[in-house]
Design a protein around this motif. Structure first.
Motif, short mmCIF file in Angstrom:
data_model
loop_
_atom_site.label_atom_id
_atom_site.label_comp_id
_atom_site.label_asym_id
_atom_site.label_seq_id
_atom_site.Cartn_x
_atom_site.Cartn_y
_atom_site.Cartn_z
N PRO A 30 1.20 23.90 40.33
CA PRO A 30 1.85 23.11 41.40
C PRO A 30 3.16 22.45 40.98
CG PRO A 30 -0.49 22.63 41.28
CD PRO A 30 -0.17 23.49 40.09
N ASP A 31 3.33 22.18 39.69
CA ASP A 31 4.55 21.53 39.21
C ASP A 31 5.45 22.49 38.43
OD1 ASP A 31 2.81 21.76 37.08
OD2 ASP A 31 3.19 19.75 36.31
N ALA A 32 5.30 23.78 38.68
CA ALA A 32 6.06 24.79 37.95
C ALA A 32 7.56 24.70 38.22
CB ALA A 32 5.56 26.18 38.33
N THR A 33 8.32 25.18 37.25
CA THR A 33 9.76 25.32 37.40
C THR A 33 10.11 26.79 37.21
OG1 THR A 33 10.08 24.76 35.06
CG2 THR A 33 10.32 22.98 36.66
N LEU A 34 11.19 27.21 37.88
CA LEU A 34 11.55 28.62 37.89
C LEU A 34 13.08 28.76 37.88
CD1 LEU A 34 11.15 31.73 38.48
CD2 LEU A 34 10.92 31.08 40.88
N PHE A 35 13.60 29.44 36.86
CA PHE A 35 14.98 29.89 36.84
C PHE A 35 14.94 31.37 37.16
CE2 PHE A 35 16.57 26.36 33.97
CZ PHE A 35 17.58 25.94 34.83
N GLY A 36 15.03 31.71 38.43
CA GLY A 36 14.94 33.10 38.86
C GLY A 36 16.21 33.87 38.57
N THR A 37 16.06 35.16 38.40
CA THR A 37 17.19 36.03 38.07
C THR A 37 18.28 35.98 39.13
OG1 THR A 37 15.58 37.50 37.05
CG2 THR A 37 17.78 38.37 37.31
N ILE A 38 17.89 35.86 40.40
CA ILE A 38 18.89 35.89 41.48
C ILE A 38 19.11 34.52 42.10
CG2 ILE A 38 18.49 38.33 41.98
CD1 ILE A 38 16.84 37.41 44.43
N SER A 39 18.68 33.47 41.40
CA SER A 39 18.85 32.11 41.92
C SER A 39 19.89 31.36 41.09
CB SER A 39 17.53 31.36 41.88
OG SER A 39 17.70 30.02 42.30
N PRO A 40 20.80 30.65 41.73
CA PRO A 40 21.79 29.89 40.98
C PRO A 40 21.28 28.56 40.44
CG PRO A 40 22.18 29.62 43.31
CD PRO A 40 21.04 30.59 43.18
N SER A 41 20.08 28.15 40.84
CA SER A 41 19.60 26.83 40.44
C SER A 41 18.13 26.87 40.04
CB SER A 41 19.82 25.82 41.57
OG SER A 41 19.12 26.25 42.72
N LEU A 42 17.68 25.76 39.48
CA LEU A 42 16.30 25.60 39.07
C LEU A 42 15.43 25.32 40.29
CD1 LEU A 42 14.27 25.30 36.69
CD2 LEU A 42 14.81 22.85 36.72
N THR A 43 14.36 26.07 40.44
CA THR A 43 13.40 25.86 41.52
C THR A 43 12.29 24.96 41.00
OG1 THR A 43 13.93 28.03 42.41
CG2 THR A 43 11.83 27.08 43.09
N THR A 44 11.98 23.88 41.74
CA THR A 44 11.04 22.88 41.23
C THR A 44 9.89 22.54 42.18
OG1 THR A 44 12.41 21.07 42.05
CG2 THR A 44 12.80 21.79 39.77
N ARG A 45 9.92 23.07 43.40
CA ARG A 45 8.87 22.74 44.37
C ARG A 45 8.11 23.99 44.78
NH1 ARG A 45 10.71 20.21 49.36
NH2 ARG A 45 12.09 22.01 49.41
N PRO A 46 6.80 23.89 45.02
CA PRO A 46 6.03 25.07 45.42
C PRO A 46 6.62 25.80 46.64
CG PRO A 46 4.54 23.29 44.87
CD PRO A 46 5.94 22.71 44.85
N ALA A 47 7.11 25.07 47.62
CA ALA A 47 7.69 25.72 48.81
C ALA A 47 8.93 26.52 48.44
CB ALA A 47 8.03 24.67 49.87
N ASP A 48 9.69 26.04 47.47
CA ASP A 48 10.89 26.76 47.03
C ASP A 48 10.54 28.00 46.21
OD1 ASP A 48 12.44 24.89 48.37
OD2 ASP A 48 12.73 23.67 46.57
N VAL A 49 9.44 27.93 45.44
CA VAL A 49 8.97 29.12 44.72
C VAL A 49 8.59 30.19 45.75
CG1 VAL A 49 7.12 30.05 43.24
CG2 VAL A 49 8.22 27.86 42.66
N THR A 50 7.86 29.80 46.78
CA THR A 50 7.48 30.74 47.83
C THR A 50 8.71 31.31 48.52
OG1 THR A 50 5.40 29.56 48.18
CG2 THR A 50 6.14 30.99 49.96
N ALA A 51 9.68 30.47 48.85
CA ALA A 51 10.90 30.94 49.51
C ALA A 51 11.68 31.90 48.62
CB ALA A 51 11.77 29.74 49.90
N TYR A 52 11.73 31.62 47.33
CA TYR A 52 12.43 32.51 46.39
C TYR A 52 11.80 33.90 46.44
CZ TYR A 52 14.10 34.58 42.06
OH TYR A 52 14.64 35.44 41.14
N PHE A 53 10.48 33.97 46.34
CA PHE A 53 9.82 35.28 46.31
C PHE A 53 9.80 35.95 47.68
CE2 PHE A 53 8.35 33.63 42.22
CZ PHE A 53 8.83 34.67 41.42
N ALA A 54 9.90 35.17 48.75
CA ALA A 54 10.04 35.78 50.08
C ALA A 54 11.37 36.52 50.18
CB ALA A 54 9.93 34.71 51.17
N ALA A 55 12.43 35.93 49.64
CA ALA A 55 13.73 36.60 49.64
C ALA A 55 13.70 37.85 48.78
CB ALA A 55 14.81 35.63 49.16
N VAL A 56 13.02 37.77 47.63
CA VAL A 56 12.90 38.93 46.75
C VAL A 56 12.13 40.05 47.46
CG1 VAL A 56 11.86 39.77 44.61
CG2 VAL A 56 13.12 37.62 44.61
#
Length: 128
Positions: A30-56
């Motif tokens: 729940p408190d994960a952080t993600l520097f995704g390959t196609i993201s310019p910024s650090l993802t820090t919220r579960p909803a943003d992790v979901t949004a990142y992978f929805a775009a992928v």
């Protein structure tokens, strides 16, 4: 223990390639952080992790591990998985691409389940 922890990476690859956004997001703590390959910024919220992978998933990108991850134990219930993978898929114009990349996943055991606490992914640099 290392084999069980590395299993979350196998699940991540399988779900990534299937485009199962909610399942992928469920692999993260729940408190994960993600520097995704196609993201310019650090993802820090579960909803943003979901949004990142929805775009992928919408891009129909796929991933393939180049080899087995290097596993580094950092605590009884935490390991770092690192290595190389390749992303591929169609570009918006229809031509295909392959992008070599590198990764580090910090994987922790929470209540008997291995979860991704941090992921860093970036394009692989070319040798000089």
């Amino acid at each position: 223990m290392q084999h069980d922890a590395a299993g979350v990476l196998t699940a991540w690859v399988n779900e990534f390639n299937a485009g199962n956004v909610d399942v992928i997001a469920g692999l993260y703590s729940p408190d994960a952080t993600l520097f995704g390959t196609i993201s310019p910024s650090l993802t820090t919220r579960p909803a943003d992790v979901t949004a990142y992978f929805a775009a992928v998933a919408k891009s129909r990108m796929q991933v393939k591990l180049v080899d087995a991850p290097t596993v580094t134990n950092i605590a009884d219930a935490a390991v770092v998985l690192s290595g190389l993978y390749e992303f591929s898929g169609p570009r918006p114009g229809g031509e295909s691409f392959v992008m070599p990349a590198r990764y580090s996943f910090v994987v922790v055991n929470i209540d008997g389940q291995w979860r991704i606490a941090h992921q860093h992914s970036s394009p692989q640099t070319k040798p000089r």
